[in-house]
Scaffold this active site. Structure first.
Site, PDB file in Angstrom:
ATOM      1  N   LYS A  53      -1.275  -4.024  -0.031  1.00 15.17           N
ATOM      2  CA  LYS A  53      -1.019  -4.855   1.160  1.00 15.17           C
ATOM      3  C   LYS A  53      -1.205  -4.011   2.424  1.00 15.17           C
ATOM      4  O   LYS A  53      -1.763  -4.456   3.421  1.00 15.17           O
ATOM      5  CB  LYS A  53       0.407  -5.434   1.104  1.00 15.17           C
ATOM      6  CG  LYS A  53       0.558  -6.506   0.039  1.00 15.17           C
ATOM      7  CD  LYS A  53       2.004  -6.914  -0.229  1.00 15.17           C
ATOM      8  CE  LYS A  53       2.038  -7.836  -1.444  1.00 15.17           C
ATOM      9  NZ  LYS A  53       3.375  -8.266  -1.847  1.00 15.17           N
ATOM     10  N   GLN A  97       9.407  -6.859  -0.400  1.00 14.17           N
ATOM     11  CA  GLN A  97       8.804  -6.857  -1.735  1.00 14.17           C
ATOM     12  C   GLN A  97       9.867  -7.123  -2.801  1.00 14.17           C
ATOM     13  O   GLN A  97      10.949  -6.528  -2.792  1.00 14.17           O
ATOM     14  CB  GLN A  97       8.114  -5.497  -1.977  1.00 14.17           C
ATOM     15  CG  GLN A  97       7.329  -5.411  -3.272  1.00 14.17           C
ATOM     16  CD  GLN A  97       6.120  -6.352  -3.329  1.00 14.17           C
ATOM     17  OE1 GLN A  97       5.542  -6.709  -2.294  1.00 14.17           O
ATOM     18  NE2 GLN A  97       5.743  -6.758  -4.522  1.00 14.17           N
ATOM     19  N   ASP A 120       5.527 -14.780   3.390  1.00 19.29           N
ATOM     20  CA  ASP A 120       5.534 -14.995   1.941  1.00 19.29           C
ATOM     21  C   ASP A 120       5.816 -16.463   1.613  1.00 19.29           C
ATOM     22  O   ASP A 120       5.557 -16.908   0.494  1.00 19.29           O
ATOM     23  CB  ASP A 120       6.673 -14.167   1.309  1.00 19.29           C
ATOM     24  CG  ASP A 120       6.180 -12.949   0.555  1.00 19.29           C
ATOM     25  OD1 ASP A 120       5.037 -12.965   0.074  1.00 19.29           O
ATOM     26  OD2 ASP A 120       6.968 -11.990   0.434  1.00 19.29           O
TER      27      ASP A 120
HETATM   28  N1  GUN Z   1       6.581  -9.528  -5.986  1.00 14.55           N
HETATM   29  C1  GUN Z   1       5.582 -10.033  -6.757  1.00 14.55           C
HETATM   30  N2  GUN Z   1       4.802 -10.863  -6.029  1.00 14.55           N
HETATM   31  C2  GUN Z   1       5.308 -10.865  -4.778  1.00 14.55           C
HETATM   32  C3  GUN Z   1       4.918 -11.519  -3.571  1.00 14.55           C
HETATM   33  O1  GUN Z   1       3.945 -12.281  -3.494  1.00 14.55           O
HETATM   34  N3  GUN Z   1       5.702 -11.252  -2.484  1.00 14.55           N
HETATM   35  C4  GUN Z   1       6.782 -10.436  -2.546  1.00 14.55           C
HETATM   36  N4  GUN Z   1       7.491 -10.275  -1.429  1.00 14.55           N
HETATM   37  N5  GUN Z   1       7.162  -9.831  -3.647  1.00 14.55           N
HETATM   38  C5  GUN Z   1       6.427 -10.038  -4.750  1.00 14.55           C
END
Ligand code: GUN
Length: 283
Positions: A53, A97, A120
């Site tokens: 990311k 996350q 998100d």
């Molecule tokens: N953990 C696994 N996939 C995601 C996601 O798309 N966003 C976040 N914040 N955590 C994750």
């Protein structure tokens, strides 16, 4: 039938490229899209996701970055940081996350992210808006799946979509998006009886459970579009999906590979949501 492969990696790249002009337009107006990612603890898979990311953000010229916090961080400390980002007008997107360490209540933390910065789409406000069809941030993975389905040129209206998995992150929002596209939607999960029979009725089959090879050829209708959201690490350097790829290729019309399918789209959609958040902040 030998299924066509939906090249998620290429579509994600094109999606990210297409965002460049929107980023430029924002910069001309004095705004640099800013995404703050928070990673708590040492989970190795999360560390890789977050790094990807970060790289995608840098490539697009975003501001922001990753705040890495120790496993021992308290819920209160994490919420204080989220609130500081909420209050900072330069920050457009906040991503915590998941999963978080066990001593932290995930829902409590997500509830503190401003819904306008919730790129998100995990805040209850955005989940509710999605449910009733209002403008909202759509969770990145299901949003990416819709983009891949669009790429097949398939008319979704009236089709039977089966979503296997009912998580808040993928399964539930996926089902809502397919419903919005006028599919007839079935949600299946770990307690579903006769899973094979239900899956074999699907024109669109989305597997998002996290069980390697769960979906076998006998569960797939000839000509179905099969989307594999699973990311299962089965060896040091080997990741497989929820779909038994080789045999299902013989039955499906389109299929996404793992890796190279849905995963890349998740990050592209996160970039898109962040640009959208920055644009909204201006308007
Ligand atoms: N953990 C696994 N996939 C995601 C996601 O798309 N966003 C976040 N914040 N955590 C994750």
């Amino acid at each position: 039938m030998n299924a066509s492969i939906i090249d998620g990696k290429a579509i994600a790249l094109a999606t990210r490229k297409a965002l460049r002009s929107r980023v430029e337009a924002l910069k001309e107006r004095g705004v640099t899209p800013c995404l703050m990612v928070i990673l708590v603890g040492e989970d190795p898979a999360s560390a890789i996701y977050v790094r990807n990311k970060e790289k995608a953000s840098e490539k697009l010229g975003f501001a922001g970055g990753v705040t890495r916090l120790p496993e021992s961080t308290t819920q209160e400390e994490l919420i204080s940081l989220v609130e500081a980002y909420n209050a900072d007008p330069k920050v457009h997107g906040i991503l915590v996350q998941l999963p978080l360490p066990k001593h932290i209540d995930e829902r409590a933390v997500l509830a503190h992210i401003s819904p306008d910065k919730d790129v998100d789409g995990f805040h209850t406000m955005n989940a509710g808006r999605l449910l009733v069809g209002e403008r909202c941030f759509i969770p990145c993975t299901p949003k990416g799946v819709m983009r891949l389905l669009e790429e097949t040129g398939m008319e979704l209206s009236g089709k039977h979509a089966v979503v296997v998995g009912r998580s808040n992150i993928v399964g539930k929002p996926m089902a809502l998006l397919l419903l919005q596209a006028n599919c007839t939607v079935t949600i299946a999960h770990s307690k579903t009886a006769n899973l094979a029979e239900i899956c074999s009725q699907a024109d669109v089959l989305v597997a998002a459970v996290g069980r390697p090879g769960l979906i076998t050829a006998n569960m797939v209708k000839p000509g179905a579009v099969v989307i594999d959201v699973g990311v299962n690490r089965v060896a040091e350097k080997k990741v497989v999906g929820d779909v038994a790829f080789e045999e299902v290729c013989e039955k499906a019309s389109y299929i996404t590979p793992v890796p190279g399918g849905v995963g890349a789209m998740t990050i592209a959609m996160l970039m898109q949501n962040t640009v959208e958040a920055a644009e909204r902040a201006l308007s």
